[in-house]
Scaffold this active site. Structure first.
Site, PDB file in Angstrom:
ATOM      1  N   CYS B  33       0.829  -1.201   0.000  1.00 63.87           N
ATOM      2  CA  CYS B  33       0.000   0.000   0.000  1.00 63.87           C
ATOM      3  C   CYS B  33       0.859   1.243   0.000  1.00 63.87           C
ATOM      4  O   CYS B  33       0.433   2.302  -0.408  1.00 63.87           O
ATOM      5  CB  CYS B  33      -0.911   0.043   1.210  1.00 63.87           C
ATOM      6  SG  CYS B  33      -2.170  -1.209   1.209  1.00 63.87           S
ATOM      7  N   CYS B 102      -4.207   2.359   5.264  1.00 60.03           N
ATOM      8  CA  CYS B 102      -2.833   2.097   4.853  1.00 60.03           C
ATOM      9  C   CYS B 102      -1.837   3.051   5.473  1.00 60.03           C
ATOM     10  O   CYS B 102      -0.691   2.688   5.698  1.00 60.03           O
ATOM     11  CB  CYS B 102      -2.735   2.130   3.333  1.00 60.03           C
ATOM     12  SG  CYS B 102      -3.493   0.675   2.608  1.00 60.03           S
TER      13      CYS B 102
END
Lengths: 388, 172
Positions: B33, B102
């Site tokens: 991510c 994330c």
């Protein structure tokens, strides 16, 4: 201080000359080109003039081979879905590459869900597809090959002419997404051996809202939009005449100034490549310098992340684009960069720097200076940098 | 894209750096991510005397790290354990929805650093702090749909089964 725009791949400003003709066109209240009275006929004439200029830009023999659309994405959707649906009696297999634009990827995904088979070819570490792989992927069922002319993230240009020869020999239709190439690099549909080619006017400083599709005469294709008989029965809907008039001007200027613009852009790109090592270390150039667009350079800055670079440059009034996962809606690394073999971490630090006619050498130096500072700041903060 | 508080912490991050002889180090990361954070602690009398961070990531990841260090500094370990990722996001007056999972890992890194300190004190041997190659993390880390926040399956990383949305890249 004025903003330095190094993000021409996302959008181009209209040329002053294009603005001028479009403003005039708005004032003139043009009628519908499909109307048969004098006002309509005059509008139709303007439409056809723009079509002729476009045919000239692409090297098309017949202006009826040009279909105006609303954007590059529509052109691509039209080419792929229109050909697939009109030719499925011959087969349902399509060949493409792993680095296409989403307009291609998702059009093909849609067709896959309807039972079409898609072969997606890899590219080598230099970002190019091997024509021999295209040859090997062909089956008796193959009806279409769709491979981009240049890549929107790396600027790398594909061997379209060679692939076109294979397609021609095997009698398979060939579409190329040339959205980032048309109007910038010399390009001729006859020499490229393509049957369909998508383009967008904004790439060469024409208006957004105008795109087009070259369809070689005799190509079996269904319209994407059904309705009236506009665009030689290939695209229904009243034409965006004001945009198409602006596009004509942009296309004329693209032809007139192609060489000088190319030289200017290419000089800027070469200057940037040459100067980069004086300002930075540990970066990866993802653009194939032998075969690439003159106005785009893709670099990965190791140990740091692209969105933070882009934001800090933006604070310095410099606009660039990034392909880091963080900056895209999906939070996924770019499929193009992963296809080149980049690690997730390196792909994260990717900047797409794209020039326009109005950029100067001074812009490049200001960018490099700012980038040096930004990279220094972010690397000092990075846990990956220390471990390097 | 980001609010003023986030931009302030991103542009002028507080407590950047390392602590040479740190009492506790915590690392979290998800290069899939995009973000990795390391938190360094100096503990005195069960209290966080000093805290520093190093972060690889986007604007929000850096802002989260900076805000977290400000929140944790001077707190007792028990107080610091109560700080959640949500608290950090709230102190930043909000983060874009797709960044919440994330990039908002600061509190996790802090808790790991405290754990590291407590393990060392109790003489529990652990192989840490680890500094793995970025891609080694990739397989066991999770990503979440930016639209509906449901965890995305590794089998179909480009598609969210929950909200039926495609997750490929944005258009140029």
């Amino acid at each position: 201080m004025a903003v330095i725009n190094l993000d021409h791949i996302s959008s181009n400003p209209l040329l002053p000359e294009v603005k001028e003709v479009m403003i005039e066109a708005i004032q003139n209240d043009y009628h519908n080109p499909s109307s048969q009275h004098k006002a309509g006929e005059y509008a139709a004439e303007l439409l056809e003039n723009s079509r002729n200029t476009t045919a000239q830009l692409l090297g098309a023999k017949d202006s009826r081979e040009i279909v105006f659309t609303s954007c590059g994405t529509e052109s691509i959707n039209h080419a792929i879905k229109g050909v697939a649906l009109a030719n499925e009696d011959k087969g349902r297999h399509i060949i493409t590459t792993n680095i296409e634009h989403n307009a291609v990827i998702r059009s093909l995904k849609r067709l896959s869900s309807q039972g079409f088979k898609v072969t997606s070819l890899p590219v080598d570490k230099n970002g190019r597809v091997d024509p021999a792989e295209v040859q090997n992927a062909l089956t008796r069922e193959t009806i279409l090959i769709s491979i981009m002319h240049s890549n929107n993230e790396t600027g790398t240009i594909q061997p379209i002419k060679e692939i076109g020869e294979i397609a021609r020999e095997k009698n398979v239709l060939f579409h190329t997404d040339a959205v980032d190439s048309v109007g910038i690099v010399p390009l001729d549909v006859q020499k490229l051996n393509v049957d369909l080619l998508s383009f967008s006017s904004n790439t060469f400083y024409g208006p957004t809202g105008v795109g087009g599709l070259y369809v070689r005469r005799g190509t079996k294709i269904f319209p994407l939009l059904d309705g009236g008989v506009q665009e030689n029965n290939k695209r229904a809907g009243t034409e965006n005449l004001i945009g198409i008039i602006g596009h004509k001007k942009a296309a004329e200027l693209a032809m007139e100034r192609m060489d000088s613009r190319f030289e200017h852009l290419n000089n800027l790109k070469n200057l940037l490549i040459k100067e980069l090592p004086q300002y930075l270390n540990e970066y990866i150039i993802n653009t194939n310098l032998e075969y690439s667009l003159p106005y785009l350079l893709n670099i990965s800055l190791r140990y740091i992340e692209g969105e933070s670079v882009m934001l800090l440059l933006s604070e310095e009034d410099i606009a660039v684009s990034t392909k880091s996962a963080c900056a895209t809606g999906s939070l996924r690394a770019s499929h193009v960069l992963l296809s080149l073999g980049l690690s997730h971490a390196d792909a994260q630090g990717t900047l797409v720097i794209s020039f326009g006619w109005e950029n100067s050498e001074e812009d490049i130096y200001r960018f490099l200076q700012a980038l040096q500072n930004v990279v220094q700041t972010l690397r000092a903060m990075s846990p990956l940098y220390k471990s390097a | 894209m980001y609010n003023e508080v986030v931009m302030d912490h991103f542009k002028n991050p507080r407590n950047v750096g390392e602590i040479e002889d740190a009492d506790g180090v915590g690392e979290v990361g998800n290069p899939l991510c995009g973000d990795m954070m390391t938190i360094y602690l100096k503990i005195n009398d069960q209290r966080i005397d000093d805290i520093k961070f190093k972060t690889f990531g986007c604007g929000s990841a850096i802002a989260v790290s900076s805000m977290l260090t400000e929140m944790a500094k001077g707190k007792t370990l028990e107080e610091a354990k109560q700080i959640s990722n949500k608290d950090v996001a709230q102190a930043l007056e909000g983060l874009p929805k797709n960044k919440l999972h994330c990039s908002n890992l600061g509190a996790d890194a802090l808790h790991m650093a405290i754990q590291d300190y407590e393990d060392k004190k109790a003489n529990v041997s652990r192989p840490g702090p680890r500094r793995q190659e970025a891609h080694e993390h990739a397989k066991d880390e999770k990503c979440y749909c930016p639209y509906c926040d449901v965890q995305i399956s590794e089998d179909s990383p480009d598609f969210c089964q929950a909200c039926q949305r495609e997750l490929s890249e944005e258009h140029e």
